[in-house]
Design a protein around this motif. Sequence first.
Motif, PDB file in Angstrom:
ATOM      1  N   PRO A 195     -20.234  29.081 -22.518  1.00 42.21           N
ATOM      2  CA  PRO A 195     -21.882  28.070 -23.465  1.00 42.21           C
ATOM      3  C   PRO A 195     -21.047  27.031 -23.944  1.00 42.21           C
ATOM      4  CG  PRO A 195     -21.972  31.026 -23.555  1.00 42.21           C
ATOM      5  CD  PRO A 195     -20.413  30.634 -23.195  1.00 42.21           C
ATOM      6  N   LEU A 196     -22.586  26.109 -23.480  1.00 42.35           N
ATOM      7  CA  LEU A 196     -22.285  23.997 -23.918  1.00 42.35           C
ATOM      8  C   LEU A 196     -22.777  24.140 -25.589  1.00 42.35           C
ATOM      9  CD1 LEU A 196     -23.594  22.897 -21.132  1.00 42.35           C
ATOM     10  CD2 LEU A 196     -21.123  22.849 -21.819  1.00 42.35           C
ATOM     11  N   THR A 197     -22.131  24.093 -26.281  1.00 46.87           N
ATOM     12  CA  THR A 197     -21.706  23.820 -27.614  1.00 46.87           C
ATOM     13  C   THR A 197     -23.373  22.225 -27.390  1.00 46.87           C
ATOM     14  OG1 THR A 197     -20.363  22.179 -27.536  1.00 46.87           O
ATOM     15  CG2 THR A 197     -19.596  24.128 -27.979  1.00 46.87           C
ATOM     16  N   ASP A 198     -23.891  21.792 -28.542  1.00 46.24           N
ATOM     17  CA  ASP A 198     -24.794  20.832 -28.889  1.00 46.24           C
ATOM     18  C   ASP A 198     -24.228  19.394 -28.586  1.00 46.24           C
ATOM     19  OD1 ASP A 198     -26.718  22.525 -29.491  1.00 46.24           O
ATOM     20  OD2 ASP A 198     -26.450  22.582 -30.916  1.00 46.24           O
TER      21      ASP A 198
ATOM     22  N   GLU B  64     -24.903  16.646 -25.313  1.00 43.91           N
ATOM     23  CA  GLU B  64     -25.127  15.228 -25.017  1.00 43.91           C
ATOM     24  C   GLU B  64     -24.477  13.960 -24.273  1.00 43.91           C
ATOM     25  OE1 GLU B  64     -24.348  14.089 -29.303  1.00 43.91           O
ATOM     26  OE2 GLU B  64     -26.346  15.547 -30.109  1.00 43.91           O
ATOM     27  N   LYS B  65     -22.663  15.106 -23.333  1.00 33.42           N
ATOM     28  CA  LYS B  65     -22.222  14.611 -22.520  1.00 33.42           C
ATOM     29  C   LYS B  65     -22.609  14.750 -21.526  1.00 33.42           C
ATOM     30  CE  LYS B  65     -18.815  14.782 -25.651  1.00 33.42           C
ATOM     31  NZ  LYS B  65     -17.437  14.938 -26.524  1.00 33.42           N
TER      32      LYS B  65
ATOM     33  N   GLN C 273     -25.461  18.350 -14.786  1.00 25.25           N
ATOM     34  CA  GLN C 273     -24.523  19.121 -15.402  1.00 25.25           C
ATOM     35  C   GLN C 273     -24.632  20.339 -15.309  1.00 25.25           C
ATOM     36  OE1 GLN C 273     -22.873  15.169 -16.492  1.00 25.25           O
ATOM     37  NE2 GLN C 273     -21.567  14.782 -14.952  1.00 25.25           N
ATOM     38  N   ILE C 274     -25.612  19.890 -16.631  1.00 24.70           N
ATOM     39  CA  ILE C 274     -26.016  21.172 -18.244  1.00 24.70           C
ATOM     40  C   ILE C 274     -26.571  22.503 -16.916  1.00 24.70           C
ATOM     41  CG2 ILE C 274     -27.196  22.081 -19.380  1.00 24.70           C
ATOM     42  CD1 ILE C 274     -27.911  19.224 -20.275  1.00 24.70           C
TER      43      ILE C 274
END
Length: 528
Positions: A323-326, A330-331, A336-337
């Motif tokens: 799972p993506l971090t904050d 942002e990148k 893509q998310i």
Amino acid sequence: MVMRVSGLASGIDYESMIKQLMDAQRIPSIKLQQDRQILEWKQEQYRDINNTLRTFRDTVFNMKLQSTFLTKKTIIADGSVAAVTAGSNAVAGTYTFAVEQMAVGANITGEKIESDADKSTLGKQLASQDISGTQSITISQTLNGTTVTNTFEVDTDTESIYDLINEINNYKPEDGTWKVKASYDANLDRIFIMSAETGAGDIAVENGTDSTLADALKITTNPEDPASNKSAAYINGADASYQFNGVTYTSASNTVAINGLTFNLKGVSAKDDDGDPVATTVTVTNDTDAVVKVITDFVDQYNSLVETLSDKLYEKRYTDYEPLTDDQREKLTDDQIDQWIEKSKSGLLRNDTILSSILTKVRMTMSSVVPDVSGGYVEDGQTIYNDRLSEIGIKTTADYMSAVLEVNEDQLRKAVEKDPEGVMSLFTKTSDTDDYDEMGIASRLYQNINYGMDQIFDKAGSASDYNLVDESYIGKEIKDIDSRLEDWDDRLEQIEDRYYRQFSAMEQAISQLNQQSAWLQQQFGSSS
């Protein structure tokens, strides 16, 4: 409060250094957050599976009912007389039916009132008839042997004809039932009063005490002697009269049920030369098409379920997509998310033991033999019993591992036509001792699905609003992580404060050294 420093004395970017140090300290906390997110996703997927199981269970429940397989088809020769439907308990055969009289409700059609132009109040509307002050009418209704009477008062100086109509329609007696409805047609200038229910009965309208309002409104009636009515056209309520297989019956309603058949009466039968109603024929047969459809729909839903379970069991797991971090979000772009999250969620239930158990159980049930089924039929001198799905044309596809079934509709239709009782027993058979192995396919499946749903509920809980406390296994794991995250938040705050105190102390020490160095330089300069 800890003073935040920015390296004024030392020229060092302490803020950046502390951030990097804290990023390293937050790694365990971030891992907990990712674990929590994975648990939430697994919980959502389990609950989605349970919703799918619940939908299939509803279908299976219907397959447990004998009425599902006893659907009948009806044909009435003269559709102008009645529409007919057959219940599951109707017996296939040919019947005769005739309608001698339709059921009607008592009703009154008032004569034209000859109202004055101003209808703002009853007094003004009936000014030419010298109606004023408080007036009243008395209405009595007799229905099903019960008579209800009420006197309605109206102030003709302040109330209109519509106030009187509303009072009649909204009356609720303490004893008995009021089924009188009234209306006023301004274009025809007439009042209509009728019974809201059909059947033998009458409605009587009279002037109230010391009143002539009923006469003025042209709705005075006497059901016992219609010829004496001062005004209005009157029709008595009457029961329907019909014949079924030559026997006459009566009903207060135009919807009648007899011998498993429901008739909605539409019109009176034609008469023969003797004045007797001419009977029409009603043919009742087993509805093979309906039974075939319900079975094929059931197989389609079963296939959909096993495909859903199989997709989850064999879905690929992308372990590199945590799972993506904050900071990572942002990148990335929104697309893509979404793509990353899709891969993160993939395979979370891969090889799951609960789903595997459910799939195995339902698959075994669908291929099992049901002992001692009813019915059977003889073909080529041999008695055939429909004691398994394959006997009625439902078999596994060539890809056996998929667990998907296919229906040979010709074979299924033949089984339903020749052995309707056996096909019904195959699905609906029960056991007096609740012996699972003695039950029909649907009864077994119902137990399979309930057991699976209970397991998933214990594992992931329910999304229902009524489930305020999540005591499921995953729910407790999430609570444990939440508690650990709270501890980590406190710990990280303490660590960050310690770093700032340490760098602040270093900054103060460097500042003091700078001051001492400046003082020494000043002293050396003055001595020279």
